[in-house]
Write a protein that holds these residues in place. Structure first.
Motif, PDB file in Angstrom:
ATOM      1  N   THR A  24       0.834  -1.208   0.000  1.00  9.03           N
ATOM      2  CA  THR A  24       0.000   0.000   0.000  1.00  9.03           C
ATOM      3  C   THR A  24       0.861   1.247   0.000  1.00  9.03           C
ATOM      4  OG1 THR A  24      -1.744  -1.183   1.208  1.00  9.03           O
ATOM      5  CG2 THR A  24      -1.824   1.229   1.232  1.00  9.03           C
ATOM      6  N   GLU A  27       2.052   1.818  -3.480  1.00  6.51           N
ATOM      7  CA  GLU A  27       0.944   2.284  -4.324  1.00  6.51           C
ATOM      8  C   GLU A  27       0.653   3.761  -4.070  1.00  6.51           C
ATOM      9  OE1 GLU A  27      -2.312  -0.264  -3.475  1.00  6.51           O
ATOM     10  OE2 GLU A  27      -1.424  -2.031  -4.450  1.00  6.51           O
ATOM     11  N   LEU A  28       0.671   4.166  -2.814  1.00  4.54           N
ATOM     12  CA  LEU A  28       0.442   5.572  -2.489  1.00  4.54           C
ATOM     13  C   LEU A  28       1.543   6.448  -3.063  1.00  4.54           C
ATOM     14  CD1 LEU A  28      -0.765   5.280   1.218  1.00  4.54           C
ATOM     15  CD2 LEU A  28      -2.117   6.050  -0.737  1.00  4.54           C
ATOM     16  N   ALA A  41      -2.209   7.494   6.341  1.00  2.00           N
ATOM     17  CA  ALA A  41      -2.800   7.288   5.018  1.00  2.00           C
ATOM     18  C   ALA A  41      -2.877   5.805   4.682  1.00  2.00           C
ATOM     19  CB  ALA A  41      -1.981   8.029   3.964  1.00  2.00           C
ATOM     20  N   ARG A  44      -5.675   4.245   6.624  1.00  2.25           N
ATOM     21  CA  ARG A  44      -6.964   4.612   6.033  1.00  2.25           C
ATOM     22  C   ARG A  44      -7.257   3.763   4.801  1.00  2.25           C
ATOM     23  NH1 ARG A  44      -6.027   9.536   6.166  1.00  2.25           N
ATOM     24  NH2 ARG A  44      -5.191   9.823   4.054  1.00  2.25           N
ATOM     25  N   GLU A  45      -6.238   3.560   3.943  1.00  2.00           N
ATOM     26  CA  GLU A  45      -6.417   2.754   2.736  1.00  2.00           C
ATOM     27  C   GLU A  45      -6.755   1.309   3.066  1.00  2.00           C
ATOM     28  OE1 GLU A  45      -6.217   3.396  -0.673  1.00  2.00           O
ATOM     29  OE2 GLU A  45      -6.393   5.489  -0.069  1.00  2.00           O
TER      30      GLU A  45
END
Length: 237
Positions: A24, A27-28, A41, A44-45
């Motif tokens: 993740t 990806e962010l 963040a 949250r994802e």
């Protein structure tokens, strides 16, 4: 027995969640740049609470350090496997194998490439000695191996190759010299020049700077690679 199964399941779930956190984060970064890598963040994802993610990584820097180590190790594994599969008595084949493996890995893992070779994570402080010194030096030693294999055919150093050991990082030399004792300082410089030529086009391609200039970046890379091999006095193959 039941307790052992329970422990094994918890370890497996923890490993899976850790891998998901890392994925993740990349990806962010790919969608929002290095600023996007924050534990909140990511939580949250993933639908986690912020407190829960701190149980896996105490700080954002701990996560970035783990990511860098994973990425460098994956790259080192990829290029080493390609090089070892090439004929040992054909330095040109070794260079081609290493180069294509490097490009293929970079294009398939563009976020990881950007993390270790491009976009710095704002405010990140690496641990003393670096985030992944062993894996990073494996890549450097592999490039030195390309130069060492080509050195007998590459010709004698010229006036522009008057290098000494003092021109290079002692940590790098501590790995390169035992592995390739016959490689002189000019050979280490040759390794870095090979690295620069291969890395330059790959970096342009990863960052999308070649899209408007060519529809065949693979042909461009192949031509540069062929010219590199010829410049070293090796058979193009």
């Amino acid at each position: 027995m039941a307790g052992t199964r329970g422990t094994g399941r918890r370890e497996r779930l923890r490993a899976e969640t850790t891998a998901e956190i890392k994925g993740t984060a990349l990806e962010l970064m790919g969608s929002g740049g290095p600023d996007a890598i924050t534990l909140r963040a990511i939580a949250r994802e993933m639908g986690m609470t912020a407190n829960a993610i701190y149980g896996y990584f105490a700080t954002r820097d701990d996560l970035v350090t783990a990511l860098i180590a994973d990425v460098y190790t994956a790259l080192a594994d990829a290029v080493e496997a390609a090089w070892s599969a090439a004929p040992a008595d054909d330095p040109a084949a070794g260079i081609r194998a290493w180069a294509h493996a490097f490009r293929g890995w970079a294009l398939a893992n563009s976020e990881g490439f950007r993390l270790i070779y491009g976009d710095p994570v704002p405010g990140y402080r690496a641990p003393e000695g670096g985030a992944a010194p062993d894996a990073a030096q494996r890549v450097c030693v592999g490039i030195a191996g390309l130069a060492a294999a080509a050195w007998p055919q590459a010709g004698s150093p010229g006036a522009d190759d008057d290098f000494t050991w003092a021109d290079f990082d002692p940590g790098l030399l501590g790995k390169v010299r035992p592995a390739f004792p016959g490689l002189p300082p000019a050979g280490v410089a040759l390794a870095l020049r090979i690295w620069g030529r291969l890395h330059g086009l790959v970096s342009l391609e990863v960052y999308g700077h070649l899209r408007a200039q060519t529809t065949s970046p693979d042909r461009l890379f192949g031509a540069e690679l062929a010219q590199l091999v010829r410049s070293l006095g090796l058979a193009a193959g």
